[in-house]
Write a protein that holds these residues in place. Sequence first.
Motif, PDB file in Angstrom:
ATOM      1  N   ILE A 136       0.826  -1.206   0.000  1.00  0.00           N
ATOM      2  CA  ILE A 136       0.000   0.000   0.000  1.00  0.00           C
ATOM      3  C   ILE A 136       0.856   1.250   0.000  1.00  0.00           C
ATOM      4  N   SER A 137       1.950   1.218   0.774  1.00  0.00           N
ATOM      5  CA  SER A 137       2.858   2.361   0.832  1.00  0.00           C
ATOM      6  C   SER A 137       3.463   2.651  -0.539  1.00  0.00           C
ATOM      7  N   GLU A 138       3.863   1.605  -1.261  1.00  0.00           N
ATOM      8  CA  GLU A 138       4.459   1.800  -2.576  1.00  0.00           C
ATOM      9  C   GLU A 138       3.447   2.329  -3.586  1.00  0.00           C
ATOM     10  N   ILE A 139       2.215   1.858  -3.499  1.00  0.00           N
ATOM     11  CA  ILE A 139       1.186   2.330  -4.416  1.00  0.00           C
ATOM     12  C   ILE A 139       0.858   3.795  -4.148  1.00  0.00           C
ATOM     13  N   ILE A 140       0.825   4.180  -2.874  1.00  0.00           N
ATOM     14  CA  ILE A 140       0.585   5.581  -2.524  1.00  0.00           C
ATOM     15  C   ILE A 140       1.724   6.469  -3.042  1.00  0.00           C
ATOM     16  N   LYS A 141       2.964   5.991  -2.909  1.00  0.00           N
ATOM     17  CA  LYS A 141       4.109   6.738  -3.440  1.00  0.00           C
ATOM     18  C   LYS A 141       3.994   6.901  -4.950  1.00  0.00           C
ATOM     19  N   LEU A 142       3.543   5.840  -5.625  1.00  0.00           N
ATOM     20  CA  LEU A 142       3.328   5.925  -7.066  1.00  0.00           C
ATOM     21  C   LEU A 142       2.279   6.987  -7.378  1.00  0.00           C
ATOM     22  N   GLY A 143       1.198   7.009  -6.602  1.00  0.00           N
ATOM     23  CA  GLY A 143       0.160   8.011  -6.796  1.00  0.00           C
ATOM     24  C   GLY A 143       0.702   9.425  -6.658  1.00  0.00           C
ATOM     25  N   ARG A 144       1.591   9.628  -5.703  1.00  0.00           N
ATOM     26  CA  ARG A 144       2.190  10.951  -5.516  1.00  0.00           C
ATOM     27  C   ARG A 144       3.050  11.341  -6.710  1.00  0.00           C
ATOM     28  N   ARG A 145       3.805  10.367  -7.236  1.00  0.00           N
ATOM     29  CA  ARG A 145       4.624  10.656  -8.423  1.00  0.00           C
ATOM     30  C   ARG A 145       3.739  10.958  -9.628  1.00  0.00           C
ATOM     31  N   MET A 146       2.616  10.259  -9.717  1.00  0.00           N
ATOM     32  CA  MET A 146       1.661  10.554 -10.799  1.00  0.00           C
ATOM     33  C   MET A 146       1.180  11.991 -10.705  1.00  0.00           C
ATOM     34  N   LYS A 147       0.856  12.422  -9.492  1.00  0.00           N
ATOM     35  CA  LYS A 147       0.329  13.764  -9.273  1.00  0.00           C
ATOM     36  C   LYS A 147       1.384  14.823  -9.578  1.00  0.00           C
ATOM     37  N   GLU A 148       2.625  14.570  -9.171  1.00  0.00           N
ATOM     38  CA  GLU A 148       3.698  15.541  -9.352  1.00  0.00           C
ATOM     39  C   GLU A 148       4.132  15.676 -10.815  1.00  0.00           C
ATOM     40  N   ASN A 149       4.080  14.556 -11.564  1.00  0.00           N
ATOM     41  CA  ASN A 149       4.639  14.533 -12.909  1.00  0.00           C
ATOM     42  C   ASN A 149       3.609  14.370 -14.024  1.00  0.00           C
ATOM     43  N   ASN A 150       2.312  14.294 -13.642  1.00  0.00           N
ATOM     44  CA  ASN A 150       1.251  13.983 -14.604  1.00  0.00           C
ATOM     45  C   ASN A 150       1.512  12.652 -15.314  1.00  0.00           C
ATOM     46  N   TRP A 151       2.034  11.706 -14.557  1.00  0.00           N
ATOM     47  CA  TRP A 151       2.216  10.358 -15.065  1.00  0.00           C
ATOM     48  C   TRP A 151       0.888   9.610 -15.010  1.00  0.00           C
ATOM     49  N   SER A 152       0.882   8.472 -15.671  1.00  0.00           N
ATOM     50  CA  SER A 152      -0.262   7.576 -15.601  1.00  0.00           C
ATOM     51  C   SER A 152       0.198   6.218 -15.081  1.00  0.00           C
ATOM     52  N   THR A 153      -0.758   5.376 -14.778  1.00  0.00           N
ATOM     53  CA  THR A 153      -0.413   4.016 -14.366  1.00  0.00           C
ATOM     54  C   THR A 153      -1.388   3.038 -14.995  1.00  0.00           C
ATOM     55  N   VAL A 154      -0.925   1.822 -15.196  1.00  0.00           N
ATOM     56  CA  VAL A 154      -1.768   0.743 -15.702  1.00  0.00           C
ATOM     57  C   VAL A 154      -1.956  -0.270 -14.583  1.00  0.00           C
ATOM     58  N   ILE A 155      -3.200  -0.607 -14.310  1.00  0.00           N
ATOM     59  CA  ILE A 155      -3.454  -1.629 -13.305  1.00  0.00           C
ATOM     60  C   ILE A 155      -4.324  -2.727 -13.917  1.00  0.00           C
ATOM     61  N   PHE A 156      -4.186  -3.911 -13.341  1.00  0.00           N
ATOM     62  CA  PHE A 156      -4.985  -5.064 -13.756  1.00  0.00           C
ATOM     63  C   PHE A 156      -5.860  -5.475 -12.582  1.00  0.00           C
ATOM     64  N   PRO A 157      -7.089  -4.960 -12.515  1.00  0.00           N
ATOM     65  CA  PRO A 157      -7.933  -5.197 -11.332  1.00  0.00           C
ATOM     66  C   PRO A 157      -8.308  -6.661 -11.104  1.00  0.00           C
ATOM     67  N   GLU A 158      -8.102  -7.521 -12.107  1.00  0.00           N
ATOM     68  CA  GLU A 158      -8.359  -8.948 -11.887  1.00  0.00           C
ATOM     69  C   GLU A 158      -7.367  -9.529 -10.881  1.00  0.00           C
ATOM     70  N   ALA A 181      -4.428   8.985  -3.378  1.00  0.00           N
ATOM     71  CA  ALA A 181      -3.215   9.799  -3.531  1.00  0.00           C
ATOM     72  C   ALA A 181      -3.343  10.801  -4.666  1.00  0.00           C
ATOM     73  N   VAL A 182      -4.125  10.470  -5.682  1.00  0.00           N
ATOM     74  CA  VAL A 182      -4.257  11.357  -6.845  1.00  0.00           C
ATOM     75  C   VAL A 182      -5.733  11.398  -7.261  1.00  0.00           C
ATOM     76  N   PRO A 183      -6.539  12.123  -6.482  1.00  0.00           N
ATOM     77  CA  PRO A 183      -7.995  12.123  -6.710  1.00  0.00           C
ATOM     78  C   PRO A 183      -8.436  12.751  -8.022  1.00  0.00           C
ATOM     79  N   ASN A 184      -7.551  13.500  -8.695  1.00  0.00           N
ATOM     80  CA  ASN A 184      -7.931  14.123  -9.967  1.00  0.00           C
ATOM     81  C   ASN A 184      -7.650  13.219 -11.160  1.00  0.00           C
TER      82      ASN A 184
END
Length: 246
Positions: A136-158, A181-184
């Motif tokens: 969870i900590s790593e995913i939250i950190k990823l969310g913060r990097r997304m917010k700071e850099n306008n990055w995206s992420t790919v997830i596989f909810p299955e 972490a990145v509500p927008n």
Amino acid sequence: MSKFFGYILSPIFYFFFALSLCIFHPIQWFCHKFFGYKAHKVSVDYLNFFLTYCQIFLFNSVSFKNEYDLPTDRPIIFAANHQSMYDIPSLIWFLRKHSAKFISKIELTKGIPSISINLRLGGGANINRKDNKQAISEIIKLGRRMKENNWSTVIFPEGTRAKDGLVKQFQFGGIATILKAVPNALVVPVAIENSWKIVRFGMYPLTTGHALRWTILKPIEPGEKTANEITLEVETEIRKVLKQIS
């Protein structure tokens, strides 16, 4: 016949796939060491171009369909069904302008040419599945990097690959954690078709003559929707494309 030709063509595919990984490993290191993140990202993009189009050696076609003008100035959560390891190179290549990152098993950060170095340096989340707190900590950190850099992420909810192509029930935890972490972030479903057929007999033989498709579906604005509602909507839209509505 697809299996028969697979016995002949799989070694050729694996040779060029492995060759691409080995060639781009030092290229990635050099780009990151001397030119930084942007140069490293370009090297990763082109690595995944070659990995994607290695499918020609299996006589598999590759197509990407996107009818939407997706923003590059805000983070995006691309949520896709998952059929095989060959889903990933194509997603990296086709979504390259969105700087798509992945959530990966921490075990993959060692021992695999090109892939491991990219996981360590590329900015994604490398999680220990046996340690929920770390994950969870790593995913939250990823969310913060997304917010700071306008990055995206790919997830596989299955949560795992659907080896028979049948979509498994989507879990909402990944989308929920990232949105905290990145509500927008914009949520965009991606339907993947037919990549499971390549590995229907396992690693060998791979099968041939398939039309591999990646389709971007209508974006979802989170707004006041819950993560559970968003995840269900993503799953439903993907099932429609794959004609798996129950």
